[in-house]
Scaffold this motif. Structure first.
Motif, PDB file in Angstrom:
ATOM      1  N   THR A 107       1.282 -34.649  14.036  1.00 47.29           N
ATOM      2  CA  THR A 107       0.145 -34.412  13.145  1.00 47.29           C
ATOM      3  C   THR A 107       0.192 -32.965  12.688  1.00 47.29           C
ATOM      4  N   GLY A 108       0.632 -32.083  13.605  1.00 47.12           N
ATOM      5  CA  GLY A 108       0.794 -30.671  13.245  1.00 47.12           C
ATOM      6  C   GLY A 108       1.806 -30.511  12.139  1.00 47.12           C
ATOM      7  N   SER A 109       2.909 -31.259  12.233  1.00 42.67           N
ATOM      8  CA  SER A 109       3.946 -31.109  11.205  1.00 42.67           C
ATOM      9  C   SER A 109       3.498 -31.713   9.889  1.00 42.67           C
ATOM     10  N   PHE A 110       2.582 -32.683   9.953  1.00 37.82           N
ATOM     11  CA  PHE A 110       2.029 -33.217   8.704  1.00 37.82           C
ATOM     12  C   PHE A 110       1.155 -32.142   8.064  1.00 37.82           C
ATOM     13  N   GLN A 111       0.382 -31.452   8.893  1.00 37.28           N
ATOM     14  CA  GLN A 111      -0.448 -30.345   8.398  1.00 37.28           C
ATOM     15  C   GLN A 111       0.434 -29.277   7.755  1.00 37.28           C
ATOM     16  N   LYS A 157       4.042 -40.021  17.376  1.00 37.43           N
ATOM     17  CA  LYS A 157       5.111 -39.924  16.379  1.00 37.43           C
ATOM     18  C   LYS A 157       4.762 -40.598  15.055  1.00 37.43           C
ATOM     19  N   VAL A 158       3.573 -41.207  14.986  1.00 32.44           N
ATOM     20  CA  VAL A 158       3.161 -41.849  13.731  1.00 32.44           C
ATOM     21  C   VAL A 158       2.458 -40.812  12.851  1.00 32.44           C
ATOM     22  N   LEU A 159       3.082 -40.582  11.709  1.00 29.95           N
ATOM     23  CA  LEU A 159       2.655 -39.497  10.826  1.00 29.95           C
ATOM     24  C   LEU A 159       1.446 -39.853   9.965  1.00 29.95           C
ATOM     25  N   GLY A 160       1.363 -41.099   9.577  1.00 30.15           N
ATOM     26  CA  GLY A 160       0.265 -41.490   8.701  1.00 30.15           C
ATOM     27  C   GLY A 160       0.171 -43.004   8.603  1.00 30.15           C
ATOM     28  N   ILE A 161      -0.998 -43.465   8.132  1.00 30.73           N
ATOM     29  CA  ILE A 161      -1.233 -44.898   7.926  1.00 30.73           C
ATOM     30  C   ILE A 161      -1.577 -45.099   6.450  1.00 30.73           C
ATOM     31  N   GLY A 162      -0.894 -46.035   5.805  1.00 29.68           N
ATOM     32  CA  GLY A 162      -1.202 -46.359   4.405  1.00 29.68           C
ATOM     33  C   GLY A 162      -1.690 -47.791   4.324  1.00 29.68           C
ATOM     34  N   ILE A 163      -2.710 -48.037   3.503  1.00 25.44           N
ATOM     35  CA  ILE A 163      -3.276 -49.380   3.367  1.00 25.44           C
ATOM     36  C   ILE A 163      -3.242 -49.809   1.902  1.00 25.44           C
ATOM     37  N   GLY A 164      -2.663 -50.967   1.621  1.00 22.12           N
ATOM     38  CA  GLY A 164      -2.747 -51.572   0.289  1.00 22.12           C
ATOM     39  C   GLY A 164      -3.775 -52.686   0.385  1.00 22.12           C
ATOM     40  N   MET A 165      -4.941 -52.453  -0.197  1.00 23.58           N
ATOM     41  CA  MET A 165      -6.081 -53.358  -0.015  1.00 23.58           C
ATOM     42  C   MET A 165      -6.356 -54.120  -1.304  1.00 23.58           C
TER      43      MET A 165
END
Ligand SMILES: [Zn+2]
Length: 402
Positions: free
Chosen positions: A4-8, A142-150
């Motif tokens: 999460t730090g590396s995403f920041q 290790k999960v960087l992000g969650i994307g949702i196609g709604m």
């Protein structure tokens, strides 16, 4: 440094710029990155050091020397972090966990319960993500992000499902609830737009600046990319071409209006048209096959019959294709895109729909160039929306924009 730090870390435009340059051109030397990004060599060296520390980037093979010391090349460390994508359709949800190049590590599919509340839908998504992480064996950090196609109308900046017609639910706070639950950055987009972004990055939209991607299912939706960016419109309804009015005196649509494109060319109408013809006593192998299928006529079955040469099946698919061609001709005259990509369940009927569709465009669009507009099938197929959901996260990582 945590993931999460590396995403920041990517909150800096220059770091994203370097990361994306490595993604598109790696293995690549620091000197070449400086040349392509026009950043100074010391800036590149410093930012690359941070990217190496975050493990998003690694040093790979030695490059070819142009005299002097051979340069060390940099590449994305594709499996240093992972991304989760969800496609929340009208009847089922698909979830994937991918690496940083959208390569799928694990995929799960689940039917959605027929009666849902906002809370039970959100709980369903939470459970699905939990199960996916657990079964992947990859640590959550290790999960960087969650994307949702709604499906339905989505407010992408707030991450809210504004209206989900298949569940008849409004104001679903997807982003807030998932981010609080998992402490992972979460992005939400309408399913047709997610599909469009997926095709634009990893499918048949690569290399095109202005595209329309049409999602043919029970409903008909589309995503629009203008100059490489998704176009949302003021209230997130841009691309709702299923509700383009094509018949002033047409039948009532689920949206309350009359004669919308999806009332004449949607997936359900296709099956109804077949049913109607059969009740008039018309001979077709669709009837025999449907009887073997417990009486149910499906789109897949109609396609199969068309392959076997059944004239009714070929005729109804062609009629649907022509009506879609009318809608797309209107879109071409309005936007003049580089390319149109056709995906979704009905696109599986391929040439049976696509050829009549193209015939209409080729005879009715405004100019000779417009009539030649490139129209192709989706490359990502069934996984288009879910890969698009993953791309919401990757786009934010690599381009520092969403
Ligand atoms: Zn409508």
């Amino acid at each position: 440094m945590s993931v999460t730090g590396s995403f920041q870390l990517m909150k800096s435009l220059n770091r994203s710029l370097i990361l994306n340059t490595i993604r598109l051109n790696g293995p690549i030397s620091r000197a070449e990155i400086a040349k392509r990004t026009k950043l100074t060599p010391p800036t590149v060296t410093n930012l690359v050091a941070e990217l190496l520390e975050s493990k998003l980037v690694r040093e790979s093979e030695i490059g070819v020397s142009k005299g002097g010391r051979k340069p060390i090349l940099l590449t994305i460390n594709w499996k240093s972090s992972y991304v989760i994508g969800l496609d929340v359709g009208g009847h089922r949800a698909t979830a994937v966990l991918t690496d940083l190049n959208a390569e799928i590590e694990i995929q799960k599919m689940k039917s959605l319960p027929t009666k849902l509340t906002v809370d039970s839908l959100l709980q369903f998504l939470i459970t699905m993500i939990d199960t996916l992480i657990e079964e992947s064996g990859i640590p959550k950090k290790k999960v960087l992000g969650i994307g949702i196609g709604m499906h339905g109308i989505v407010n992408h900046s707030e991450g809210v499902g504004v209206f989900a017609p298949n569940f008849n639910l409004t104001n679903i706070p997807i982003k807030d609830v998932l981010q609080t639950q998992f402490s992972i950055p979460t992005f939400v987009e309408n399913d047709a737009r997610a599909l469009t972004l997926g095709e634009s990055w990893f499918g048949n939209g690569v290399g095109f600046e202005n595209i329309i991607c049409v999602n043919l299912g029970v409903g008909i939706g589309a995503g629009v990319i203008l100059q490489n960016e998704l176009f949302h419109g003021r209230n997130g309804i841009a691309g709702e071409i299923g509700h383009m009015i094509v018949d002033l005196h047409g039948s009532k649509c689920s949206c309350g209006s009359y004669g919308c494109l999806q009332t004449v060319a949607g997936g359900e109408v296709l099956k109804e048209r077949v049913g109607k013809e059969l009740t008039t006593g018309r001979r077709s192998i669709i009837q025999d096959k449907a009887n073997m299928n417990g009486g149910t006529i499906t789109g897949e079955l109609i396609h199969q019959c068309a392959i076997e040469g059944d004239s009714l099946a070929i005729e109804v698919l062609a009629e649907t294709g022509r009506l879609l061609g009318v809608g797309l001709t209107n879109m071409i005259n309005f936007m003049n895109p580089d390319r149109i990509i056709v995906g979704g369940g009905m696109a599986k009927a391929k040439e049976f729909i696509l050829n009549p569709l193209k015939d209409v465009v080729r005879s009715r669009a405004l100019t000779s160039e417009a009539r030649e507009t490139d129209i192709v099938l989706s490359k990502l197929g069934d996984q288009g929306t879910v890969i698009g959901a993953v791309t919401l996260v990757l786009k934010s990582l690599y381009t520092h924009s969403y």
